[in-house]
Write a protein that holds these residues in place. Structure first.
Motif, PDB file in Angstrom:
ATOM      1  N   ALA B 119       0.727  -0.829   8.747  1.00 20.45           N
ATOM      2  CA  ALA B 119      -0.107  -1.929   8.266  1.00 20.45           C
ATOM      3  C   ALA B 119       0.689  -2.809   7.312  1.00 20.45           C
ATOM      4  O   ALA B 119       0.616  -4.034   7.363  1.00 20.45           O
ATOM      5  CB  ALA B 119      -1.362  -1.396   7.573  1.00 20.45           C
ATOM      6  N   ALA B 145      -5.282  -4.265  10.058  1.00 23.25           N
ATOM      7  CA  ALA B 145      -5.651  -2.913   9.611  1.00 23.25           C
ATOM      8  C   ALA B 145      -6.061  -2.060  10.804  1.00 23.25           C
ATOM      9  O   ALA B 145      -5.658  -0.901  10.930  1.00 23.25           O
ATOM     10  CB  ALA B 145      -6.789  -2.990   8.601  1.00 23.25           C
ATOM     11  N   ASN B 381      -5.537   1.193   4.680  1.00 23.46           N
ATOM     12  CA  ASN B 381      -5.148   0.065   5.526  1.00 23.46           C
ATOM     13  C   ASN B 381      -5.840  -1.210   5.084  1.00 23.46           C
ATOM     14  O   ASN B 381      -5.239  -2.273   5.039  1.00 23.46           O
ATOM     15  CB  ASN B 381      -5.552   0.330   6.979  1.00 23.46           C
ATOM     16  CG  ASN B 381      -4.597   1.284   7.649  1.00 23.46           C
ATOM     17  OD1 ASN B 381      -3.748   1.843   6.986  1.00 23.46           O
ATOM     18  ND2 ASN B 381      -4.741   1.459   8.941  1.00 23.46           N
TER      19      ASN B 381
END
Lengths: 167, 431
Positions: B119, B145, B381
């Motif tokens: 990410a 994400a 994330n």
């Protein structure tokens, strides 16, 4: 602060060197098996030993970088004052646990000295040493932290933003 | 009863903010103190002993080595080259750069083993590019994400190394088992982006010719070779996963320092201690979990839990549903690694006894836990990509809903069509 800085530099250096050594060792293991057609018997054991050292010395680095896994949902929801004292309480409890590891670990180190490991034939003590030693360092480190927080001079540090990847 | 107290105390300490590994040691310590005398008495000396024993493992060496390889690749100029290739490949489809993000993640997945690292690596390049192309920042962060969850499903994967080590199943098989589900995840996420982009009329990149695709393919080849080296090493039997990981490290070093010259030796040194620290964060948790597992075994946890689960249902697929829901909830408040360490020893014996393939279960569990990375609270994330997009987390969370829905759909698809997971490993390794 000088104490913390010193621990920081030393633990980072040790961890980096251990990682490099780990790469070389595992590489040696693959290469030796194919190039020399004979597996060197001690590479695997030494690599495992290296991982144990990375775990505990790296743990000191992770502690400074606040990288250790923890659940922060509840803690973040608390008002700042309460959070501070809860943090102190948790730190004291952590110190207690670390203390037990050190206290129980030292006799173990002595007991294991005559026992030799399978391949390297080194005293098994070397496998347990980093756990005891690094828990002791973390114990002192946490103590310094707690004192600073209670006195109100503490910088508990903020977690490093994770996106700050080396570029 | 003691067992319940053991886990209740651990959860309490965790919620109060103690490091997870230490919380496991603390609750084990209290248990041992209560049993200092009696027939079940164990000396306190088992604490340091089991903590070291837990990390004394050759397969676990793959964790730091994969981390190192992934970080060297993403910091070493590989990402930009893959982005260019993916843009020419899928940038022209409705949804434009969103598809690029997903494809880049599917390719990068073959290198790093960690969703969070992915990410950060793709987000820092592609989120600014998406915002410049007038995508809403929240959507850009959300798709990045979501796409990063593919990383640990397509091999190599750190969660698979952990599961394979704890449950004593083949890491190579787990790796292969993730390949098909990973591609399905990518396709579902692309479909979701297509739908959102169509509704809001987001920008597309201009269509390129076959020659231009080839031209961008060329510089990406060395990067694309990485998964081949790692998987080839494992599948051909030349290397164990740990050894394949070290070959990956050497190759990544060669590319980023030697060929692309984007990293100095100083950078490599810094990456070494950083990844050593990330490794330790995982390993210390394993250390604590080993001790806790040892104590729980003394308390007969295994048989008791098996009895409990069998009282719920005898049907492995019903149990799988219950486990999926339980893990999705756990994933809200906890990160994947501690969940794996705590639940694999519990769930695996029960479900494999009822005839479920351990490879299937391992992949389902991992995919499930990756969805947890997208929920607020511990959704690392989301925090990372929201920070890069400079958008409030809550807006990203809203834009994420459709992607989470897509991933949950994939989760239940692979839960109930086990062939999607086990077909490839069985084909390659035999039954």
């Amino acid at each position: 602060m000088a104490f913390k800085k010193c621990i920081e530099v030393v633990s980072q250096t040790i961890t980096a060197l251990l990682m490099i050594f780990m790469v070389l060792l595992t590489l040696l293991q693959v290469v030796s098996r194919y190039a020399f057609e004979a597996a060197i018997p001690w590479t695997e054991e030494l690599a495992r030993l290296d991982l144990i050292y990375v775990t505990f010395f790296g743990s000191i680095v992770a502690f400074q970088r606040r990288e250790h896994l923890r659940v922060e949902v509840l803690v973040h929801a608390l008002p700042a004052g309460l959070r501070k004292w809860l943090g102190v309480a948790v730190d004291l409890a952590s110190m207690l646990v670390l203390g037990v590891v050190v206290w129980q670990g030292i006799p173990l180190l002595i007991k294991f000295w005559p026992l030799l490991s399978a391949a390297l034939e080194w005293p098994t003590t070397v496998f347990y040493f980093p756990a005891v030693f690094c828990c002791f360092v973390l114990l002192v480190y946490t103590a310094v932290d707690v004192v600073a927080v209670v006195r109100g001079t503490g910088d508990r540090g903020t977690p490093e933003p994770a996106q700050e990847a080396p570029r | 009863m003691m067992l319940f107290l053991l886990f209740a105390l651990m959860l309490l300490l965790m919620l109060l903010g103690m490091h997870i590994g230490l919380a496991m040691v603390a609750s084990s310590l209290l248990y041992l103190l209560f049993h200092l005398s009696g027939s079940l008495a164990l000396p306190l000396g088992v604490i340091p002993q089991k903590m070291v024993y837990g990390v004394d493992s050759f397969p676990l060496l793959a964790v730091p080595l994969f981390m190192l390889a992934g970080e060297l690749m993403s910091a070493g100029g590989i990402t930009a080259r893959i982005v260019r290739f993916a843009t020419s490949l899928v940038g022209w489809i409705t949804g434009g750069l969103a598809h690029v993000v997903i494809v880049v993640n599917m390719i990068m997945a073959g290198m790093s083993g960690s969703a969070v690292a992915d990410a950060a690596a793709t987000g820092s390049v592609l989120i600014p590019a998406m915002i410049k192309a007038r995508f809403p920042p929240a959507f850009a962060a959300a798709v990045t994400a979501a796409a990063a969850t593919i990383g640990p499903i397509i091999p190599p994967s750190i969660p698979f190394v952990l599961i394979g080590t704890i449950a004593q199943v083949s890491i190579g098989r787990l790796f292969l088992g993730g390949a098909v589900p990973g591609v399905i995840m990518g396709l579902f996420l692309m479909a979701a982006s297509y739908w959102v982009a169509k509704r809001h009329g987001y920008a597309v990149e201009k269509r390129v010719t076959g020659w231009e695709i080839l031209a961008s393919f060329w510089p990406a080849i060395p990067a694309l070779l990485m998964p081949l080296i790692i998987m080839g090493g494992i599948l051909s039997g030349i290397a164990t996963p740990t050894e394949a990981a070290v070959l990956g490290v050497v190759y990544a070093m060669f590319l980023s320092v030697g060929v692309y010259r984007e990293l100095s030796l100083r950078d490599v040194y810094r990456i070494c201690w950083r990844m050593g620290s990330s490794t330790a964060a995982i390993m210390i948790t394993i250390s604590g979990a080993t001790l806790l597992g040892f104590v729980a075994t003394a308390e007969q946890m295994g048989p008791k839990l098996i009895q409990f689960f069998l009282s719920l249902s005898n049907n492995p697929y019903v149990l799988l549903f219950i486990i999926n829901v339980a893990l999705l909830i756990l994933g809200w408040v906890m990160e994947p690694v501690p969940i794996i360490l705590l639940t694999v020893p519990i769930f695996f014996p029960v479900l494999t006894r009822l005839g479920l393939d351990p490879i299937h279960l391992g992949v389902v569990m991992t995919l499930n836990l990756m969805i947890g990375l997208l929920t607020p609270f511990v959704g690392l994330n989301v925090f990372i990509t929201a920070a890069i997009a400079r958008t409030p987390v809550i807006q990203v969370a809203r834009a994420l809903l459709i992607f989470i829905a897509a991933l949950v759909l994939v989760l239940f698809l692979i839960s109930y069509v086990p062939q999607l997971v086990v077909w490839l490993p069985n084909l390659v390794f035999g039954k």
